[in-house]
Design an enzyme around this catalytic site. Structure first.
Site, mmCIF file in Angstrom:
data_model
loop_
_atom_site.group_PDB
_atom_site.id
_atom_site.type_symbol
_atom_site.label_atom_id
_atom_site.label_comp_id
_atom_site.label_asym_id
_atom_site.label_seq_id
_atom_site.Cartn_x
_atom_site.Cartn_y
_atom_site.Cartn_z
ATOM 1 N N SER A 129 0.852 -1.200 0.000
ATOM 2 C CA SER A 129 0.000 0.000 0.000
ATOM 3 C C SER A 129 0.880 1.240 0.000
ATOM 4 O O SER A 129 1.977 1.218 0.573
ATOM 5 C CB SER A 129 -0.872 0.013 1.266
ATOM 6 O OG SER A 129 -1.603 1.225 1.337
ATOM 7 N N TYR A 142 -1.792 -0.403 10.173
ATOM 8 C CA TYR A 142 -1.887 -0.800 8.750
ATOM 9 C C TYR A 142 -0.612 -0.387 8.018
ATOM 10 O O TYR A 142 -0.014 -1.192 7.299
ATOM 11 C CB TYR A 142 -3.124 -0.131 8.126
ATOM 12 C CG TYR A 142 -3.362 -0.497 6.680
ATOM 13 C CD1 TYR A 142 -3.891 -1.746 6.341
ATOM 14 C CD2 TYR A 142 -3.050 0.387 5.652
ATOM 15 C CE1 TYR A 142 -4.117 -2.086 5.015
ATOM 16 C CE2 TYR A 142 -3.270 0.047 4.323
ATOM 17 C CZ TYR A 142 -3.803 -1.182 4.015
ATOM 18 O OH TYR A 142 -4.026 -1.526 2.703
HETATM 19 P P1 NAP Z 1 -11.524 -6.148 -0.298
HETATM 20 O O1 NAP Z 1 -12.450 -5.785 -1.380
HETATM 21 O O2 NAP Z 1 -11.994 -6.057 1.129
HETATM 22 O O3 NAP Z 1 -10.919 -7.615 -0.567
HETATM 23 C C1 NAP Z 1 -10.094 -8.258 0.385
HETATM 24 C C2 NAP Z 1 -9.856 -9.691 -0.037
HETATM 25 O O4 NAP Z 1 -8.987 -10.291 0.939
HETATM 26 C C3 NAP Z 1 -11.133 -10.494 -0.095
HETATM 27 O O5 NAP Z 1 -11.126 -11.282 -1.267
HETATM 28 C C4 NAP Z 1 -11.068 -11.361 1.158
HETATM 29 O O6 NAP Z 1 -11.611 -12.652 0.901
HETATM 30 C C5 NAP Z 1 -9.578 -11.507 1.362
HETATM 31 N N1 NAP Z 1 -9.210 -11.760 2.774
HETATM 32 C C6 NAP Z 1 -9.411 -10.950 3.845
HETATM 33 N N2 NAP Z 1 -8.950 -11.540 4.952
HETATM 34 C C7 NAP Z 1 -8.451 -12.735 4.571
HETATM 35 C C8 NAP Z 1 -7.835 -13.801 5.265
HETATM 36 N N3 NAP Z 1 -7.629 -13.781 6.604
HETATM 37 N N4 NAP Z 1 -7.428 -14.884 4.563
HETATM 38 C C9 NAP Z 1 -7.626 -14.941 3.240
HETATM 39 N N5 NAP Z 1 -8.209 -13.978 2.522
HETATM 40 C C10 NAP Z 1 -8.615 -12.886 3.191
HETATM 41 O O7 NAP Z 1 -10.221 -5.208 -0.312
HETATM 42 P P2 NAP Z 1 -9.234 -4.751 -1.516
HETATM 43 O O8 NAP Z 1 -9.218 -3.279 -1.469
HETATM 44 O O9 NAP Z 1 -9.527 -5.450 -2.780
HETATM 45 O O10 NAP Z 1 -7.838 -5.235 -0.907
HETATM 46 C C11 NAP Z 1 -6.936 -6.080 -1.589
HETATM 47 C C12 NAP Z 1 -5.528 -5.758 -1.135
HETATM 48 O O11 NAP Z 1 -5.181 -4.430 -1.563
HETATM 49 C C13 NAP Z 1 -5.333 -5.757 0.393
HETATM 50 O O12 NAP Z 1 -4.090 -6.325 0.722
HETATM 51 C C14 NAP Z 1 -5.349 -4.282 0.755
HETATM 52 O O13 NAP Z 1 -4.652 -4.008 1.935
HETATM 53 C C15 NAP Z 1 -4.649 -3.705 -0.482
HETATM 54 N N6 NAP Z 1 -4.895 -2.273 -0.664
HETATM 55 C C16 NAP Z 1 -6.150 -1.807 -0.954
HETATM 56 C C17 NAP Z 1 -6.350 -0.437 -1.126
HETATM 57 C C18 NAP Z 1 -7.706 0.144 -1.460
HETATM 58 O O14 NAP Z 1 -7.842 1.389 -1.466
HETATM 59 N N7 NAP Z 1 -8.715 -0.639 -1.757
HETATM 60 C C19 NAP Z 1 -5.270 0.458 -0.986
HETATM 61 C C20 NAP Z 1 -4.022 -0.050 -0.697
HETATM 62 C C21 NAP Z 1 -3.834 -1.415 -0.538
HETATM 63 P P3 NAP Z 1 -12.777 -13.357 1.766
HETATM 64 O O15 NAP Z 1 -13.427 -12.286 2.606
HETATM 65 O O16 NAP Z 1 -13.680 -13.935 0.725
HETATM 66 O O17 NAP Z 1 -12.037 -14.377 2.556
#
Ligand code: NAP
Length: 267
Positions: A129, A142
């Site tokens: 991130s 985080y």
């Molecule tokens: P999201 O829509 O909430 O998706 C998160 C994914 O992670 C879901 O598919 C969830 O799957 C899975 N997950 C959560 N906890 C888990 C666990 N304990 N074991 C296995 N799978 C798990 O969020 P996203 O924004 O797409 O995030 C994806 C990645 O991008 C993350 O690492 C996040 O920190 C990073 N990120 C996101 C942003 C942003 O603005 N969106 C910014 C910077 C970084 P299930 O719930 O189906 O298990």
């Protein structure tokens, strides 16, 4: 032969977008979810996996090897947010965040590296991130979990280069996904010394995610990296100002940068 890709957290947001894009480009994609039975309409298979459970990681990797014989690309995408004044966040929640965002991806890499060493090839992409480049107020845990993963990537990359394995970091800015809904929010405690500043920062953060970029942009960036013969150590994907905040941190004196962040978050 199509390349075999494992994406942790393929049920939602960035992971789902990457999976759909790569599937459509002809890759053999395996996604994961903690509850695959609850997910409907995925265009690629979802294997049960919780990154906090090493056995479930081993089982998922074994299933992919049995079905496809190899694993070419691993995208450590599963992750969760956490907000709160560090003084008030329950320690169990801090540990849970590190289990998911840091120890989980490490465990996934430990599970796939023997296969990649045998193949003498492989690419691991760790989704970190932009928040991992700086200690953000009320998001310090985080920031720390993602910043630590960036450093693990830097180190492991040098250790595994000799086996033909490539490892890289991709740091997203704000993307419109379910991350805010799944985030652990320490409660805003009435009368707490942090009530007003934490409450303000929380509102500011939620607006950012809602107005974030389309996760398809991340999918396109990942596709390009997969096709790059020698990926860089760090990539940043997102709005210009979010990426530029890292450049500013490097260029400005610490106290000037701190003042800028505090103004931004109205602290
Ligand atoms: P999201 O829509 O909430 O998706 C998160 C994914 O992670 C879901 O598919 C969830 O799957 C899975 N997950 C959560 N906890 C888990 C666990 N304990 N074991 C296995 N799978 C798990 O969020 P996203 O924004 O797409 O995030 C994806 C990645 O991008 C993350 O690492 C996040 O920190 C990073 N990120 C996101 C942003 C942003 O603005 N969106 C910014 C910077 C970084 P299930 O719930 O189906 O298990």
């Amino acid at each position: 032969m199509s390349q075999v890709v494992l994406i942790t957290g393929g049920s939602s947001g960035i992971g789902k977008s990457i999976g759909e894009f790569l599937h459509q480009k002809g890759f053999t994609v395996y996604g994961t979810s903690r509850n695959p039975e609850k997910v409907t309409g995925s265009v690629f298979p979802l294997i049960a996996l919780d990154v906090r459970n090493a056995e479930s990681i081993q089982a998922a990797v074994a299933e992919i090897i049995t079905k496809s014989g190899r694993v070419d690309v691993v995208i450590n995408n599963a992750g969760v947010g956490i907000t709160g004044p560090i003084e008030e966040i329950p320690t169990d929640e801090i540990k849970n965040n590190f289990e998911t965002n840091l120890f989980g991806p490490i465990e996934v890499m430990k599970a796939v590296l023997p296969h990649m060493r045998n193949q003498k090839s492989g690419l691991i992409i760790n989704i970190t991130s932009i928040a991992g480049y700086m200690g953000l107020p009320y998001r310090g845990i985080y920031s720390a979990s993602k910043g630590a993963l960036e450093l693990i990537t830097e180190a492991l990359r040098m250790e595994t280069k000799q086996f033909g394995i490539k490892i890289t970091n991709v740091a997203p800015g704000d993307f419109a996904t379910n991350i805010a809904a799944g985030r652990y929010h320490a409660p805003v405690i009435k009368g707490s010394v942090y009530e007003v500043p934490y409450g303000n920062t929380l509102n500011e953060m939620n607006t950012h995610v809602d107005s974030g970029s389309n996760p398809e942009e991340m999918a396109g960036a990942i596709y390009k990296i997969i096709q790059t013969p020698n990926p860089k150590v760090h990539y940043k994907v997102g709005a210009f100002m979010q990426k530029f905040s890292i450049v500013l941190k490097r260029a400005l004196p610490d106290k000037v940068y701190e003042k800028m962040l505090m103004n931004h978050y109205k602290l």
